[in-house]
Design a protein around this motif. Structure first.
Motif, mmCIF file in Angstrom:
data_model
loop_
_atom_site.group_PDB
_atom_site.id
_atom_site.type_symbol
_atom_site.label_atom_id
_atom_site.label_comp_id
_atom_site.label_asym_id
_atom_site.label_seq_id
_atom_site.Cartn_x
_atom_site.Cartn_y
_atom_site.Cartn_z
ATOM 1 N N UNK A 67 1.265 -1.143 0.100
ATOM 2 C CA UNK A 67 -0.083 0.055 -0.179
ATOM 3 C C UNK A 67 0.899 0.707 -0.623
ATOM 4 N N UNK A 68 0.240 2.515 -0.034
ATOM 5 C CA UNK A 68 1.254 3.743 -0.042
ATOM 6 C C UNK A 68 -0.193 4.585 -0.032
ATOM 7 N N UNK A 69 -0.173 4.697 0.871
ATOM 8 C CA UNK A 69 -1.236 6.172 1.796
ATOM 9 C C UNK A 69 -1.980 7.260 1.649
ATOM 10 N N UNK A 70 -0.915 7.473 0.695
ATOM 11 C CA UNK A 70 -0.912 8.569 -0.220
ATOM 12 C C UNK A 70 -2.069 7.985 -1.898
ATOM 13 N N UNK A 71 -0.757 7.599 -2.363
ATOM 14 C CA UNK A 71 -1.077 7.110 -3.959
ATOM 15 C C UNK A 71 -2.553 6.468 -4.545
ATOM 16 N N UNK A 72 -2.270 5.944 -3.065
ATOM 17 C CA UNK A 72 -4.027 4.781 -3.401
ATOM 18 C C UNK A 72 -5.039 5.756 -3.599
ATOM 19 N N UNK A 73 -5.510 7.195 -3.359
ATOM 20 C CA UNK A 73 -5.885 8.054 -4.327
ATOM 21 C C UNK A 73 -5.992 8.400 -5.138
ATOM 22 N N UNK A 74 -5.100 7.288 -5.810
ATOM 23 C CA UNK A 74 -4.795 7.659 -7.214
ATOM 24 C C UNK A 74 -5.807 6.579 -7.909
ATOM 25 N N UNK A 75 -5.857 5.614 -7.448
ATOM 26 C CA UNK A 75 -6.576 4.441 -7.611
ATOM 27 C C UNK A 75 -8.493 4.808 -8.175
ATOM 28 N N UNK A 76 -8.746 4.335 -9.432
ATOM 29 C CA UNK A 76 -10.418 4.712 -8.996
ATOM 30 C C UNK A 76 -11.662 4.344 -8.492
ATOM 31 N N UNK A 77 -11.864 4.543 -7.917
ATOM 32 C CA UNK A 77 -12.688 4.182 -6.353
ATOM 33 C C UNK A 77 -12.597 4.260 -5.697
ATOM 34 N N UNK A 78 -11.319 4.331 -4.888
ATOM 35 C CA UNK A 78 -10.465 4.343 -3.666
ATOM 36 C C UNK A 78 -11.386 5.215 -2.940
ATOM 37 N N UNK A 79 -11.546 6.306 -3.139
ATOM 38 C CA UNK A 79 -11.406 7.832 -2.054
ATOM 39 C C UNK A 79 -12.409 7.606 -2.170
ATOM 40 N N UNK B 8 4.847 -1.308 8.275
ATOM 41 C CA UNK B 8 5.810 -1.128 8.419
ATOM 42 C C UNK B 8 6.624 -1.487 8.138
ATOM 43 N N UNK B 9 7.374 -0.543 6.796
ATOM 44 C CA UNK B 9 8.391 -1.186 5.897
ATOM 45 C C UNK B 9 7.616 -0.732 4.016
ATOM 46 N N UNK B 10 6.412 -0.895 4.679
ATOM 47 C CA UNK B 10 5.476 -0.025 3.462
ATOM 48 C C UNK B 10 5.500 1.475 3.205
ATOM 49 N N UNK B 11 5.143 1.929 1.350
ATOM 50 C CA UNK B 11 4.680 3.046 1.767
ATOM 51 C C UNK B 11 5.990 4.219 2.582
ATOM 52 N N UNK B 12 4.744 5.011 3.504
ATOM 53 C CA UNK B 12 5.421 6.079 4.118
ATOM 54 C C UNK B 12 5.661 5.761 5.182
ATOM 55 N N UNK B 13 5.593 4.268 5.569
ATOM 56 C CA UNK B 13 6.249 4.161 6.726
ATOM 57 C C UNK B 13 7.365 4.652 7.082
ATOM 58 N N UNK B 14 8.276 3.689 8.048
ATOM 59 C CA UNK B 14 9.304 3.760 7.654
ATOM 60 C C UNK B 14 9.488 1.381 7.395
ATOM 61 N N UNK B 15 10.610 2.202 7.226
ATOM 62 C CA UNK B 15 11.095 0.687 5.797
ATOM 63 C C UNK B 15 12.326 0.169 6.955
ATOM 64 N N UNK B 16 12.197 -1.666 6.742
ATOM 65 C CA UNK B 16 12.513 -2.320 7.216
ATOM 66 C C UNK B 16 13.442 -2.586 6.893
ATOM 67 N N UNK B 17 14.111 -3.577 7.669
ATOM 68 C CA UNK B 17 15.478 -4.907 6.988
ATOM 69 C C UNK B 17 15.362 -5.896 6.705
ATOM 70 N N UNK B 18 14.522 -6.926 7.785
ATOM 71 C CA UNK B 18 13.779 -7.328 7.329
ATOM 72 C C UNK B 18 11.593 -7.678 6.893
ATOM 73 N N UNK B 19 10.899 -8.665 6.828
ATOM 74 C CA UNK B 19 9.322 -8.606 6.805
ATOM 75 C C UNK B 19 9.282 -8.523 7.464
ATOM 76 N N UNK B 20 8.469 -7.428 8.404
ATOM 77 C CA UNK B 20 7.916 -7.709 9.850
ATOM 78 C C UNK B 20 6.455 -8.813 9.646
ATOM 79 N N UNK B 21 6.399 -9.417 11.162
ATOM 80 C CA UNK B 21 6.012 -10.548 11.726
ATOM 81 C C UNK B 21 4.139 -9.650 11.437
ATOM 82 N N UNK B 22 2.954 -11.153 12.144
ATOM 83 C CA UNK B 22 1.597 -10.769 12.366
ATOM 84 C C UNK B 22 1.821 -9.960 13.695
ATOM 85 N N UNK B 23 2.782 -10.436 14.536
ATOM 86 C CA UNK B 23 2.391 -9.073 15.371
ATOM 87 C C UNK B 23 2.854 -7.966 15.428
ATOM 88 N N UNK B 24 4.154 -8.022 14.690
ATOM 89 C CA UNK B 24 4.438 -6.412 14.637
ATOM 90 C C UNK B 24 3.329 -5.449 14.485
#
Length: 377
Positions: free
Chosen positions: A39-51, A69-85
């Motif tokens: 996801x990307x919280x800002x660019x998602x609004x460019x997709x037809x119908x989302x907003x 975390x690790x996606x879009x405008x959130x901080x990048x991570x060295x590893x993929x986040x677990x479900x708990x994170x």
């Protein structure tokens, strides 16, 4: 989206990680939108119908969407986040916006995480909504096919290739493919996506489902090409007291295709009633384009079923391509024609002329257009 400004992006600290989120609406109910694989919280609004989809929910709720975390405008991570994170990220956002209890709206990969959160913090979840979801990722594809599929997804990540399964009805739209490709690139890198997909392969919340004590609504579209409907049915069966609703058609992404029934079902589940008529609908002037293959019944009998089916398939492909190029909205197919809307008669006429010039071989079309006023979200 005239007369409607997009929400401001803010940040919540989850430990030492910054999580990007947005808030729409100010209703008495909080709905936390838990995203799919990227996801990307800002660019998602460019997709037809989302907003428009979120805006509709914001009529009766405060709607929050965020980047994991690790996606879009959130901080990048060295590893993929677990479900708990990922659960910690939801809790951090709820704390920042002072939400004691919220509706969790999980989409696709966001469904298992939402299930885990609802089972772990039932006092903080009033309702659970699972759309296009699954409980065990490995069930979606056997091991012998998984590696090849993983390599394909990573190789074509950033190209919009996933439109074929997540928004199949727009798979011939160059504009939608281009925007979705950009969303992929903005969300994360191909390497990060590989790491996330490998981790997600281990997702399994099957044993948790029977323990859920939160009112749950499971929504799935029968023609979902990304997560087959069997997984939605299984999800609904395994959650005690869950309400399962299956729609006859539509894509994986919840904000495209027919969404009116879905909005009503969500609102009724959360509030106990559904909106029939809204006084604050946005009035717009649109132009309707209707096409029809001349004497379709006679031609079908003359050509035979197989040849006629090929002609209709070519017609549908052509219609999607031409309507999209002229910035129209393909509302529905009528079997031997289409119904589309445009923001002006000029584009509708040019589209009709283009379809006539590029009609399937030896076939004629009638195109009828008329401006009319309608209410829409």
């Amino acid at each position: 989206m005239s007369d409607f400004s997009l929400p401001e992006t803010r940040y919540a600290l989850s430990g030492d990680v910054s999580i990007a989120y947005q808030v729409m609406g100010s209703g008495p109910i909080d709905i936390i939108m838990v995203p799919g694989v990227f996801s990307h919280v800002e660019f998602m609004h460019e997709l037809p119908g989302y907003t428009a989809f979120l805006r509709r929910l914001s009529r009766f709720a405060r709607v929050v969407n965020f980047d994991k975390r690790g996606q879009g405008l959130s901080d990048r991570m060295p590893d993929a986040p677990s479900l708990e994170e990922r659960m910690d990220d939801v809790r951090a956002i709820m704390d920042v916006i002072a939400s004691q209890r919220a509706v969790l709206f999980g989409f696709s990969e966001g469904c298992p995480m939402s299930v885990l959160f609802a089972a772990t913090y039932p006092d903080r979840v009033s309702h659970l909504i699972l759309v296009g979801g699954f409980s065990r990722a490995a069930d979606r594809m056997p091991d012998e096919l998984w590696e090849a599929r993983l390599e394909h997804m990573v190789k074509f990540f950033g190209s919009g290739d996933m439109v074929k399964t997540v928004i199949a009805s727009h798979s011939n739209s160059a504009e939608v493919i281009s925007k979705f490709a950009k969303l992929e690139r903005l969300s994360c890198s191909p390497g990060a996506m590989r790491t996330l997909l490998v981790l997600n392969r281990q997702i399994d919340v099957t044993s948790i489902l029977p323990t859920l004590q939160v009112p749950t609504l499971v929504l799935h579209r029968k023609t979902d090409a990304q997560v087959p409907v069997a997984f939605g049915r299984k999800l609904g069966e395994q959650i005690p007291g869950a309400k399962y609703i299956e729609y006859p058609d539509g894509d994986h992404c919840f904000w495209v295709c027919e969404v009116e029934a879905q909005h009503g079902d969500i609102q009724e589940f959360v509030t106990g009633h559904r909106e029939v008529v809204s006084a604050d609908l946005e009035r717009v002037l649109v132009t309707v384009l209707f096409t029809d293959i001349v004497d379709s019944t006679g031609r079908a009998a003359e050509m035979g079923d197989q040849h006629w089916r090929r002609l209709l398939d070519e017609h549908d492909r052509l219609a999607r391509e031409v309507v999209s190029r002229h910035r129209g909205d393909l509302v529905k197919k009528t079997g031997d024609g289409i119904l589309a809307t445009f923001d002006g008669p000029g584009r509708a006429v040019r589209c009709a002329l283009a379809m006539s010039l590029r009609r399937p071989r030896d076939r004629s079309f009638l195109a009828i257009w008329a401006p009319y006023r309608r209410d829409r979200d």
